[in-house]
Motif scaffolding. Structure first.
Motif, short mmCIF file in Angstrom:
data_model
loop_
_atom_site.label_atom_id
_atom_site.label_comp_id
_atom_site.label_asym_id
_atom_site.label_seq_id
_atom_site.Cartn_x
_atom_site.Cartn_y
_atom_site.Cartn_z
N TRP A 1 0.61 -1.18 -0.15
CA TRP A 1 0.03 0.21 -0.14
C TRP A 1 0.90 1.32 -0.07
CZ3 TRP A 1 -3.61 -3.34 2.41
CH2 TRP A 1 -5.03 -3.31 1.94
N PRO A 2 0.97 1.97 -1.14
CA PRO A 2 1.68 3.22 -1.13
C PRO A 2 0.90 4.28 -0.29
CG PRO A 2 0.79 3.00 -3.07
CD PRO A 2 0.58 1.56 -2.33
N TYR A 3 1.70 5.11 0.27
CA TYR A 3 1.01 6.32 1.06
C TYR A 3 2.03 7.64 0.83
CZ TYR A 3 4.22 5.19 4.70
OH TYR A 3 5.39 5.15 5.58
N ILE A 4 1.19 8.72 1.28
CA ILE A 4 1.87 9.94 1.40
C ILE A 4 1.43 10.41 2.75
CG2 ILE A 4 2.38 12.26 0.56
CD1 ILE A 4 1.40 11.45 -2.12
N ALA A 5 2.46 10.77 3.51
CA ALA A 5 1.95 11.30 4.85
C ALA A 5 2.14 12.98 4.83
CB ALA A 5 2.87 10.91 6.01
N TYR A 6 1.11 13.71 5.34
CA TYR A 6 1.29 15.13 5.47
C TYR A 6 1.23 15.66 6.86
CZ TYR A 6 0.19 14.58 0.54
OH TYR A 6 0.04 14.53 -0.75
N GLU A 7 1.69 16.80 7.25
CA GLU A 7 1.30 17.30 8.66
C GLU A 7 -0.03 17.59 8.73
OE1 GLU A 7 3.91 20.63 9.66
OE2 GLU A 7 6.03 19.41 9.45
N ARG A 8 -0.50 17.68 9.99
CA ARG A 8 -1.87 17.98 10.32
C ARG A 8 -1.97 19.32 10.75
NH1 ARG A 8 -7.70 16.76 10.21
NH2 ARG A 8 -8.36 16.91 12.48
N GLY A 9 -0.80 19.32 11.80
CA GLY A 9 -0.94 20.91 12.42
C GLY A 9 -2.24 21.29 12.89
N ASP A 10 -2.68 22.60 12.92
CA ASP A 10 -3.99 23.02 13.10
C ASP A 10 -4.84 23.18 12.03
OD1 ASP A 10 -3.20 25.12 11.52
OD2 ASP A 10 -3.10 26.81 13.32
N SER A 11 -4.59 22.24 11.08
CA SER A 11 -5.69 22.37 9.94
C SER A 11 -6.83 21.33 10.06
CB SER A 11 -5.03 21.91 8.58
OG SER A 11 -3.79 23.14 8.50
N SER A 12 -7.76 21.30 9.42
CA SER A 12 -8.86 20.58 9.38
C SER A 12 -9.42 20.48 7.86
CB SER A 12 -10.13 21.06 10.32
OG SER A 12 -10.44 22.28 10.25
N THR A 13 -10.02 19.48 7.63
CA THR A 13 -10.36 19.17 6.28
C THR A 13 -11.58 19.99 5.91
OG1 THR A 13 -11.92 17.39 6.62
CG2 THR A 13 -9.70 16.90 6.29
N LEU A 14 -11.76 20.33 4.65
CA LEU A 14 -13.03 21.25 4.21
C LEU A 14 -14.29 20.35 4.80
CD1 LEU A 14 -13.63 23.80 2.75
CD2 LEU A 14 -14.10 22.54 0.65
N THR A 15 -14.30 19.08 4.72
CA THR A 15 -15.62 18.38 5.24
C THR A 15 -15.75 18.64 6.63
OG1 THR A 15 -14.31 16.14 5.31
CG2 THR A 15 -15.52 16.52 3.33
N GLU A 16 -14.64 18.82 7.42
CA GLU A 16 -14.83 19.04 8.93
C GLU A 16 -15.29 20.10 9.17
OE1 GLU A 16 -11.44 16.20 11.11
OE2 GLU A 16 -10.79 17.73 9.67
N ARG A 17 -15.05 21.36 8.00
CA ARG A 17 -15.41 22.67 8.31
C ARG A 17 -16.67 23.14 8.18
NH1 ARG A 17 -12.06 27.10 9.71
NH2 ARG A 17 -9.69 26.34 10.13
N VAL A 18 -17.24 22.41 6.74
CA VAL A 18 -18.60 22.74 6.20
C VAL A 18 -19.72 22.16 7.06
CG1 VAL A 18 -19.87 22.47 4.07
CG2 VAL A 18 -17.07 22.90 3.87
N ALA A 19 -20.38 23.22 7.59
CA ALA A 19 -21.84 22.79 8.01
C ALA A 19 -22.84 22.57 6.94
CB ALA A 19 -21.99 23.87 8.97
N SER A 20 -24.11 22.12 7.62
CA SER A 20 -25.02 21.99 6.51
C SER A 20 -25.48 23.46 5.81
CB SER A 20 -26.07 21.19 7.43
OG SER A 20 -26.75 22.22 8.30
N GLN A 21 -25.36 24.19 6.46
CA GLN A 21 -25.38 25.48 5.63
C GLN A 21 -24.41 25.98 4.82
OE1 GLN A 21 -25.17 25.27 8.62
NE2 GLN A 21 -24.33 27.34 9.67
N GLY A 22 -23.28 25.30 4.63
CA GLY A 22 -22.02 25.70 3.78
C GLY A 22 -21.30 26.73 4.58
N VAL A 23 -20.31 27.48 3.99
CA VAL A 23 -19.55 28.50 4.66
C VAL A 23 -19.85 29.52 3.80
CG1 VAL A 23 -17.89 26.75 5.16
CG2 VAL A 23 -17.52 27.93 2.89
N PRO A 24 -19.50 30.87 4.47
CA PRO A 24 -19.57 32.20 4.00
C PRO A 24 -19.14 32.24 2.55
CG PRO A 24 -19.12 32.26 6.29
CD PRO A 24 -18.88 30.96 5.96
#
Length: 595
Positions: free
Chosen positions: A97-120
């Motif tokens: 299984w090839p993989y790429i590892a990235y730093e997470r830091g204080d980031s979150s994915t767009l799916t974690e940020r987008v609520a049911s009403q979307g973003v501004p």
């Protein structure tokens, strides 16, 4: 043996083992997202005591050769550095299984940020530009993403958005298709262009999700949604008319173009989509400049327009002659829109008007402008202009020259159509200013102007007997390419020159869906006359069969308000006045005289 796939999958291939908390040196914490091609895991790395985001294909490599090819593509992708791309910290493989590892830091994915009403809207557009800049850079380096999902966008606490997962779903080098495409032979460049266009379409679906909070076609996997859209399927993806958050019309047009049902209308590069969004953001955020923010630097360096060949020098020479020839000089100035606009700018600034003609309105005749700046001022203005064609190449210069010819023809027709008592120069300038946005777009944004032209062109139907596919309206096309309307650019420049709200009203052409009713004042009369004349020119530039019908529609729109017939419009198009021209320059005029 640890498995990267989700334990919740009902269907597993025989090669996929059961879920495990370990994957090579990492401890898997939770699945952030998955598609038919890739998995995105949040993992911890005990070696450095830090969180990582792992991106990997959904299945193991079939053999060592394919594994090495995939790892080679991944390593190549990680060597491309850009602020819009998440830097990789490791490329490796575990149990094929090839993989790429990235730093997470204080980031979150767009799916974690987008609520049911979307973003501004501004947040979504700003994040999109940052990601698209990185994607465009990767495409220009010969790379592609091939499985762009909302989960692949990381946004940190400062609002910086970046893309991860380049080449994580890379296909074997000898494969020519994706799951959503039929097999066919393509060259390397064709495949690269195809993959880049699919990345841009996929990002259009990600934008749709960010703005609405809902996945297009109820598909979380962009590849699945794309397989349902033309040309493979028949589903249409457009933003709903009502959204939980306010959605500006310009941004709606841009997002809808990104997923348009007609392939030719979609954005074909990440760069063009980013530019459209940047134009909208600049216009939206400018405190008082609005669309002028797009043009400010270019106006300072290149002027509004370049002077037509020889025109400015003729005016400069005439300005050295007798003062009694002011009327002749005014006529020569009007032959060069660049000099005309420069003199309008010079005499309509608040400082000049306040000092020289306190209490009066804007200057809308060349005779008055010349009287204000003097012959020396005319000569200086003429000699200050950029020579033709400025920074334009030959093709763009030819397009601008044709646009100037159309604008000048509209101004001449407006003079012929004007009712008795209205100053010919005022009518001429109002009609010319109605084309200001188109002219400055041709000059300062030649590539974008060519895009707008293409979007407006109809396309023959691929099915025999069916009507041709319509092109976009100019308004929609300019919003989709520039992020602002062309007319808004013209109005912003005119306001920058010092022209007041009454003039801004007059130089706004009537919309094609706007009914032209009774004329109530001089401003409306000038606006309608100029708009009618410019629509006549538009009609004349259609095919012979279409032109007659288009002229008839113009006559129907303006006939009652301006007391004009189809025959009147045809006469004006041929250079003949439909009115009895007993009035001359010194006869009675409306309130819009040589102010």
């Amino acid at each position: 043996m640890p498995a990267p796939d989700s334990g919740s999958d009902a269907k597993r291939t025989a090669a996929q083992p059961a879920a495990s908390p370990s994957f090579g040196p990492f401890k898997l914490q939770r699945l952030l997202g998955k598609s038919a091609q890739t998995l995105v895991w949040l993992a911890s790395d005990p070696r450095v005591d830090a969180d990582r985001v792992l991106v990997m294909p959904r299945a193991q490599a079939v053999d060592a050769v394919h594994l090495q090819r995939h790892l080679q593509a991944m390593r190549k992708a990680t060597r491309v550095a850009h602020p819009g791309l998440v830097p990789a910290v490791e490329v490796g493989e575990h149990d094929r299984w090839p993989y790429i590892a990235y730093e997470r830091g204080d980031s979150s994915t767009l799916t974690e940020r987008v609520a049911s009403q979307g973003v501004p809207a501004l947040d979504a557009a700003g994040w999109s530009v940052q990601v698209l800049d990185g994607l465009a850079f990767a495409h220009e380096a010969g790379l592609a993403h091939r499985d762009l999902q909302a989960t692949m966008v990381l946004v940190d606490e400062s609002g910086h958005a970046r893309l991860l997962g380049l080449e994580a779903a890379a296909v074997p080098h000898d494969a020519q298709t994706t799951q959503a495409e039929p097999a066919h032979s393509v060259t390397g460049l064709q495949a690269q262009r195809r993959d880049a266009e699919r990345d841009v379409l996929a990002f259009g679906l990600v934008m749709h999700y960010a703005l609405t909070g809902q996945h297009a076609l109820e598909q979380t996997d962009t590849a699945t949604a794309m397989s349902l859209m033309p040309p493979q399927g028949r589903e249409v993806v457009r933003l709903p008319w009502t959204t939980a958050r306010p959605l500006p019309e310009a941004l709606r047009v841009i997002a809808n173009r990104a997923t348009d049902r007609q392939e030719r209308h979609r954005y074909h590069s990440a760069r063009t989509l980013a530019r459209a969004l940047e134009g909208w953001i600049q216009a939206e955020e400018a405190a008082d400049g609005g669309p002028l923010a797009l043009l400010a630097d270019r106006l300072r360096s290149n002027g509004a327009l370049p002077s037509l060949p020889g025109a400015a020098r003729r005016a400069a020479r005439l300005a050295m002659m007798e003062r009694e020839r002011t009327n002749e000089l005014a006529e020569i100035v009007l032959q060069d829109p660049a000099l005309t606009f420069e003199l309008l700018r010079a005499v309509n600034t608040a400082e000049v008007r306040g000092a020289m003609i306190a209490g009066s309105g804007p200057v809308l005749t060349m005779r008055r402008a010349i009287a204000m700046v003097g012959l020396d001022g005319v000569r200086r203005a003429a000699l200050s202009l950029r020579d033709w064609p400025g920074p334009l190449g030959s093709g763009a210069a030819a397009q601008l020259e044709r646009a100037i010819e159309r604008a000048q023809r509209g101004a001449r027709i407006a003079q012929l159509l004007r009712p008795p008592g209205y100053d010919a120069e005022v009518v001429h300038l109002v009609a010319l200013l109605q084309g200001l946005g188109r002219l400055v777009t041709r000059y300062h944004f030649p590539e974008e102007a060519a895009q707008i032209d293409r979007l407006m062109q109809p396309e023959p139907s691929q099915e025999e007997g069916k009507a041709e596919e319509p092109g976009m309206s100019e308004e929609s096309a300019s919003l989709a390419v520039l992020g602002v309307e062309i007319d808004a650019l013209g109005a912003a420049v005119a306001r920058h020159w010092g022209l007041d709200e009454s003039v801004l009203h007059m130089i706004r052409r009537f919309g094609l869906r706007t009914a032209v009713r009774a004329i109530e004042n001089d401003d409306d009369m000038l606006r309608a006359t100029a708009s009618c004349a410019n629509e006549v020119v538009d009609a004349l530039h259609q095919t012979a069969r279409q032109s007659t019908a288009a002229l008839q529609r113009v006559a129907q729109r303006y006939g009652r308000a301006l007391n004009l017939t189809l025959r009147d419009l045809q006469m004006a198009a041929q250079g003949q006045s439909p009115h009895d021209r007993s009035d001359d320059r010194d006869g009675p005029r409306s309130t819009w005289h040589a102010a």
